[in-house]
Design a protein around this motif. Structure first.
Motif, PDB file in Angstrom:
ATOM      1  N   LEU A 242       0.811  -1.213   0.000  1.00  0.00           N
ATOM      2  CA  LEU A 242       0.000   0.000   0.000  1.00  0.00           C
ATOM      3  C   LEU A 242       0.846   1.266   0.000  1.00  0.00           C
ATOM      4  CD1 LEU A 242      -2.662  -1.322   2.486  1.00  0.00           C
ATOM      5  CD2 LEU A 242      -2.942  -0.991   0.028  1.00  0.00           C
ATOM      6  N   CYS A 243       2.138   1.117   0.290  1.00  0.00           N
ATOM      7  CA  CYS A 243       3.076   2.229   0.096  1.00  0.00           C
ATOM      8  C   CYS A 243       4.187   1.797  -0.850  1.00  0.00           C
ATOM      9  CB  CYS A 243       3.660   2.696   1.429  1.00  0.00           C
ATOM     10  SG  CYS A 243       4.977   3.927   1.241  1.00  0.00           S
ATOM     11  N   ALA A 244       4.967   0.803  -0.435  1.00  0.00           N
ATOM     12  CA  ALA A 244       6.099   0.361  -1.259  1.00  0.00           C
ATOM     13  C   ALA A 244       5.650  -0.126  -2.625  1.00  0.00           C
ATOM     14  CB  ALA A 244       6.870  -0.743  -0.528  1.00  0.00           C
ATOM     15  N   GLY A 245       4.527  -0.846  -2.670  1.00  0.00           N
ATOM     16  CA  GLY A 245       4.054  -1.393  -3.938  1.00  0.00           C
ATOM     17  C   GLY A 245       3.612  -0.332  -4.914  1.00  0.00           C
ATOM     18  N   ILE A 246       2.732   0.557  -4.476  1.00  0.00           N
ATOM     19  CA  ILE A 246       2.223   1.588  -5.386  1.00  0.00           C
ATOM     20  C   ILE A 246       3.317   2.597  -5.739  1.00  0.00           C
ATOM     21  CG2 ILE A 246       1.346   3.049  -3.514  1.00  0.00           C
ATOM     22  CD1 ILE A 246      -0.158   2.526  -7.071  1.00  0.00           C
ATOM     23  N   THR A 247       4.287   2.792  -4.849  1.00  0.00           N
ATOM     24  CA  THR A 247       5.375   3.732  -5.117  1.00  0.00           C
ATOM     25  C   THR A 247       6.210   3.303  -6.311  1.00  0.00           C
ATOM     26  OG1 THR A 247       5.484   4.516  -2.830  1.00  0.00           O
ATOM     27  CG2 THR A 247       7.471   4.765  -4.155  1.00  0.00           C
ATOM     28  N   VAL A 248       6.372   2.000  -6.507  1.00  0.00           N
ATOM     29  CA  VAL A 248       7.149   1.537  -7.670  1.00  0.00           C
ATOM     30  C   VAL A 248       6.256   1.150  -8.843  1.00  0.00           C
ATOM     31  CG1 VAL A 248       9.096   0.818  -6.245  1.00  0.00           C
ATOM     32  CG2 VAL A 248       7.308  -0.851  -6.776  1.00  0.00           C
ATOM     33  N   TYR A 249       5.039   0.700  -8.562  1.00  0.00           N
ATOM     34  CA  TYR A 249       4.122   0.303  -9.635  1.00  0.00           C
ATOM     35  C   TYR A 249       3.717   1.499 -10.490  1.00  0.00           C
ATOM     36  CZ  TYR A 249      -0.209  -1.398 -11.830  1.00  0.00           C
ATOM     37  OH  TYR A 249      -1.193  -1.733 -12.721  1.00  0.00           O
TER      38      TYR A 249
ATOM     39  N   GLY B 264      16.050  -2.553  -1.134  1.00  0.00           N
ATOM     40  CA  GLY B 264      15.452  -2.495   0.190  1.00  0.00           C
ATOM     41  C   GLY B 264      13.962  -2.710   0.112  1.00  0.00           C
ATOM     42  N   GLY B 265      13.219  -2.022   0.984  1.00  0.00           N
ATOM     43  CA  GLY B 265      11.772  -2.185   1.035  1.00  0.00           C
ATOM     44  C   GLY B 265      11.081  -1.873  -0.270  1.00  0.00           C
ATOM     45  N   LEU B 266      11.528  -0.817  -0.960  1.00  0.00           N
ATOM     46  CA  LEU B 266      10.965  -0.470  -2.259  1.00  0.00           C
ATOM     47  C   LEU B 266      11.558  -1.325  -3.367  1.00  0.00           C
ATOM     48  CD1 LEU B 266      11.018   3.446  -2.099  1.00  0.00           C
ATOM     49  CD2 LEU B 266       9.047   1.964  -1.797  1.00  0.00           C
ATOM     50  N   GLY B 267      12.873  -1.456  -3.350  1.00  0.00           N
ATOM     51  CA  GLY B 267      13.564  -2.119  -4.459  1.00  0.00           C
ATOM     52  C   GLY B 267      13.166  -3.563  -4.653  1.00  0.00           C
ATOM     53  N   HIS B 268      13.002  -4.307  -3.570  1.00  0.00           N
ATOM     54  CA  HIS B 268      12.693  -5.737  -3.746  1.00  0.00           C
ATOM     55  C   HIS B 268      11.305  -5.922  -4.334  1.00  0.00           C
ATOM     56  CE1 HIS B 268      10.152  -5.868  -0.105  1.00  0.00           C
ATOM     57  NE2 HIS B 268       9.891  -7.135  -0.372  1.00  0.00           N
ATOM     58  N   VAL B 269      10.369  -4.996  -4.016  1.00  0.00           N
ATOM     59  CA  VAL B 269       9.041  -5.067  -4.611  1.00  0.00           C
ATOM     60  C   VAL B 269       9.098  -4.657  -6.081  1.00  0.00           C
ATOM     61  CG1 VAL B 269       6.683  -4.173  -4.514  1.00  0.00           C
ATOM     62  CG2 VAL B 269       7.902  -4.683  -2.392  1.00  0.00           C
ATOM     63  N   ALA B 270       9.941  -3.676  -6.405  1.00  0.00           N
ATOM     64  CA  ALA B 270      10.101  -3.252  -7.795  1.00  0.00           C
ATOM     65  C   ALA B 270      10.592  -4.409  -8.665  1.00  0.00           C
ATOM     66  CB  ALA B 270      11.066  -2.071  -7.881  1.00  0.00           C
ATOM     67  N   VAL B 271      11.523  -5.193  -8.155  1.00  0.00           N
ATOM     68  CA  VAL B 271      12.012  -6.355  -8.897  1.00  0.00           C
ATOM     69  C   VAL B 271      10.865  -7.314  -9.181  1.00  0.00           C
ATOM     70  CG1 VAL B 271      13.507  -8.386  -8.800  1.00  0.00           C
ATOM     71  CG2 VAL B 271      14.362  -6.183  -7.993  1.00  0.00           C
ATOM     72  N   LYS B 272      10.040  -7.572  -8.178  1.00  0.00           N
ATOM     73  CA  LYS B 272       8.944  -8.531  -8.347  1.00  0.00           C
ATOM     74  C   LYS B 272       7.912  -8.039  -9.348  1.00  0.00           C
ATOM     75  CE  LYS B 272       9.318 -10.702  -3.784  1.00  0.00           C
ATOM     76  NZ  LYS B 272       8.554 -11.192  -2.602  1.00  0.00           N
ATOM     77  N   PHE B 273       7.557  -6.753  -9.298  1.00  0.00           N
ATOM     78  CA  PHE B 273       6.595  -6.224 -10.268  1.00  0.00           C
ATOM     79  C   PHE B 273       7.183  -6.259 -11.676  1.00  0.00           C
ATOM     80  CE2 PHE B 273       3.993  -4.144  -6.869  1.00  0.00           C
ATOM     81  CZ  PHE B 273       2.780  -4.666  -7.274  1.00  0.00           C
ATOM     82  N   ALA B 274       8.447  -5.883 -11.815  1.00  0.00           N
ATOM     83  CA  ALA B 274       9.073  -5.884 -13.138  1.00  0.00           C
ATOM     84  C   ALA B 274       9.066  -7.285 -13.750  1.00  0.00           C
ATOM     85  CB  ALA B 274      10.501  -5.353 -13.047  1.00  0.00           C
ATOM     86  N   LYS B 275       9.327  -8.291 -12.937  1.00  0.00           N
ATOM     87  CA  LYS B 275       9.291  -9.665 -13.444  1.00  0.00           C
ATOM     88  C   LYS B 275       7.860 -10.076 -13.783  1.00  0.00           C
ATOM     89  CE  LYS B 275      12.141 -11.799 -14.185  1.00  0.00           C
ATOM     90  NZ  LYS B 275      12.966 -11.807 -15.423  1.00  0.00           N
ATOM     91  N   ALA B 276       6.888  -9.588 -12.985  1.00  0.00           N
ATOM     92  CA  ALA B 276       5.487  -9.880 -13.298  1.00  0.00           C
ATOM     93  C   ALA B 276       5.090  -9.261 -14.633  1.00  0.00           C
ATOM     94  CB  ALA B 276       4.580  -9.359 -12.180  1.00  0.00           C
ATOM     95  N   PHE B 277       5.693  -8.127 -14.988  1.00  0.00           N
ATOM     96  CA  PHE B 277       5.433  -7.471 -16.270  1.00  0.00           C
ATOM     97  C   PHE B 277       6.169  -8.154 -17.422  1.00  0.00           C
ATOM     98  CE2 PHE B 277       4.767  -3.341 -13.762  1.00  0.00           C
ATOM     99  CZ  PHE B 277       3.398  -3.470 -13.799  1.00  0.00           C
ATOM    100  N   GLY B 278       7.051  -9.089 -17.119  1.00  0.00           N
ATOM    101  CA  GLY B 278       7.802  -9.783 -18.170  1.00  0.00           C
ATOM    102  C   GLY B 278       9.045  -9.052 -18.617  1.00  0.00           C
ATOM    103  N   MET B 279       9.583  -8.211 -17.762  1.00  0.00           N
ATOM    104  CA  MET B 279      10.737  -7.400 -18.139  1.00  0.00           C
ATOM    105  C   MET B 279      12.050  -8.049 -17.710  1.00  0.00           C
ATOM    106  SD  MET B 279       9.301  -3.616 -17.160  1.00  0.00           S
ATOM    107  CE  MET B 279      10.681  -2.823 -17.965  1.00  0.00           C
ATOM    108  N   LYS B 280      13.122  -7.612 -18.342  1.00  0.00           N
ATOM    109  CA  LYS B 280      14.456  -7.940 -17.883  1.00  0.00           C
ATOM    110  C   LYS B 280      14.798  -6.979 -16.749  1.00  0.00           C
ATOM    111  CE  LYS B 280      19.335  -8.173 -19.235  1.00  0.00           C
ATOM    112  NZ  LYS B 280      20.331  -7.990 -20.320  1.00  0.00           N
ATOM    113  N   VAL B 281      15.357  -7.502 -15.666  1.00  0.00           N
ATOM    114  CA  VAL B 281      15.612  -6.681 -14.477  1.00  0.00           C
ATOM    115  C   VAL B 281      17.071  -6.797 -14.055  1.00  0.00           C
ATOM    116  CG1 VAL B 281      14.914  -6.155 -12.119  1.00  0.00           C
ATOM    117  CG2 VAL B 281      13.260  -7.176 -13.701  1.00  0.00           C
TER     118      VAL B 281
END
Length: 365
Positions: free
Chosen positions: A169-176, A197-214
């Motif tokens: 609700l913070c880290a997720g939407i901040t990177v999404y 960290g708290g933001l970065g690890h979620v950003a990696v997961k969303f990027a992979k969910a989008f099918g991107m190279k990370v």
């Protein structure tokens, strides 16, 4: 308390809650009885079960930004269950699993609100340390219950656990949000995530969910195994290693910069392809230093992003549930919160503390 619907003719009243409050710049948190407003016609009352600990909470309780109103009850990663709804509420019912993020109100009538970007409303009311329309100071989710206008509440899908979902609700939407609005949500594109960290690890997961190279970019070599094996990143670049930085030069469509430390930006811009973008979501204390040539050569952009509107927040949590994206959390009790803050200051957490409010913080009588 049994789930109820607020009676249309009920007289205004307030409810008590217990919050974990800091009273001065020491940032020491201790129980405090606070007052919540009654459940208005457009409100839902929520029994808080979990609340994530964001790094901004640490800054706020210590008044690092010189805007803190004491006593302060932090917390804007709230997950719980609705106990009561107002007579005009249509989206929710008692018993629903829901969450509340960084804001609890806005003017609800300006162009930005009408377009679904309440986060950019000049009248935004933050979940804590803000003054609401009735003149009261808002208290956050390190507390037993909260009352919120239904517009600023998101529904948790059945597949989303409340404890691991709360930080989204913070880290997720901040990177999404910046990924969505800057074209970093397309399969095959290459995104760099600066900081793990708290933001970065979620950003990696969303990027992979989008099918991107990370590619994770970090100054800590010890995080390489976590990034590649646990989080699924495709590559890892040590920012202090000149050879690794040179090999990655000009390879990325965008970089999500989650770092709050004061680091040189110019060398990182070299990692971008022509027309690439670096999006700031971290909050360094000092102004950024960058030469115009670092932007002009390659038509590159340096921009920022601040959370997201409510429509995007619900979209984010739905997509996260679909793809199994959750935060990696360490769940702690209310009596551990001060130790958690000390550890957070030392970056000693993988990757988000979440307070078990429901089982460890007693509600007000």
């Amino acid at each position: 308390m049994a789930p109820t619907v607020a009676a249309p003719d009920a007289k205004p009243h307030t409810r008590k809650a217990v919050g974990l409050a800091a009273r001065d710049t020491s940032g020491r948190l201790a129980p405090l009885t606070i007052t919540r407003r009654s459940t208005g016609d457009d409100d839902v009352a929520i029994k808080i079960l979990y609340c994530g600990i964001c790094h901004s909470d640490l800054h706020s309780i210590k008044n690092d930004w010189h805007i803190t109103m004491y006593p302060i009850v932090p917390g804007h990663e709230i997950a719980g269950v609705i106990t009561e709804v107002g007579q005009n509420v249509t989206k929710f019912k008692a018993g629903d699993r829901v969450g509340v993020g960084c804001m609890v109100n806005s003017c609800q009538s300006c162009d930005r609100c009408n377009e679904g970007f309440e986060n950019h409303c000049p009248g935004i009311i933050f979940t804590y340390n803000s003054v609401d329309h009735d003149g009261t100071v808002t208290y956050g989710g390190y507390s037993s219950n909260v009352v919120v206008n239904e517009r600023f509440v998101v529904r948790f899908p059945d597949a989303m656990p409340l404890d691991k979902g709360a930080p989204l609700l913070c880290a997720g939407i901040t990177v999404y949000s910046p990924m969505k609005y800057h074209g970093l949500d397309s399969p095959g594109k290459h995104v760099g995530v600066l900081g793990l960290g708290g933001l970065g690890h979620v950003a990696v997961k969303f990027a992979k969910a989008f099918g991107m190279k990370v590619t994770v970019i970090s100054s800590s070599p010890g995080k390489k195994q976590e990034a590649l094996e646990q989080l699924g990143a495709d590559a890892f670049v040590i920012s202090k290693n000149a050879d690794e930085m040179k090999a990655a030069m000009g390879s990325m469509d965008g970089i999500i910069n989650t770092v709050s430390a004061n680091i040189p930006v110019a060398p990182l811009m070299c990692l971008l392809k022509p027309n690439g973008k670096m999006i700031m979501v971290g909050l360094p204390e000092k102004p950024l230093e960058i030469r115009p040539f670092d932007l002009i050569l390659g038509n590159k952009s340096l921009t920022g992003s601040c959370i997201g509107g409510m429509r995007d927040t619900q979209e984010m949590i739905d997509l996260a549930a679909k793809h199994g994206v959750t935060a990696d959390v360490e769940v702690v009790g209310a009596d551990y919160v001060n130790t958690a803050m000390e550890r957070l200051a030392k970056a000693d957490v993988r990757y988000r503390f979440v307070i078990d409010i429901g089982n460890t913080l007693k509600d007000a009588e």
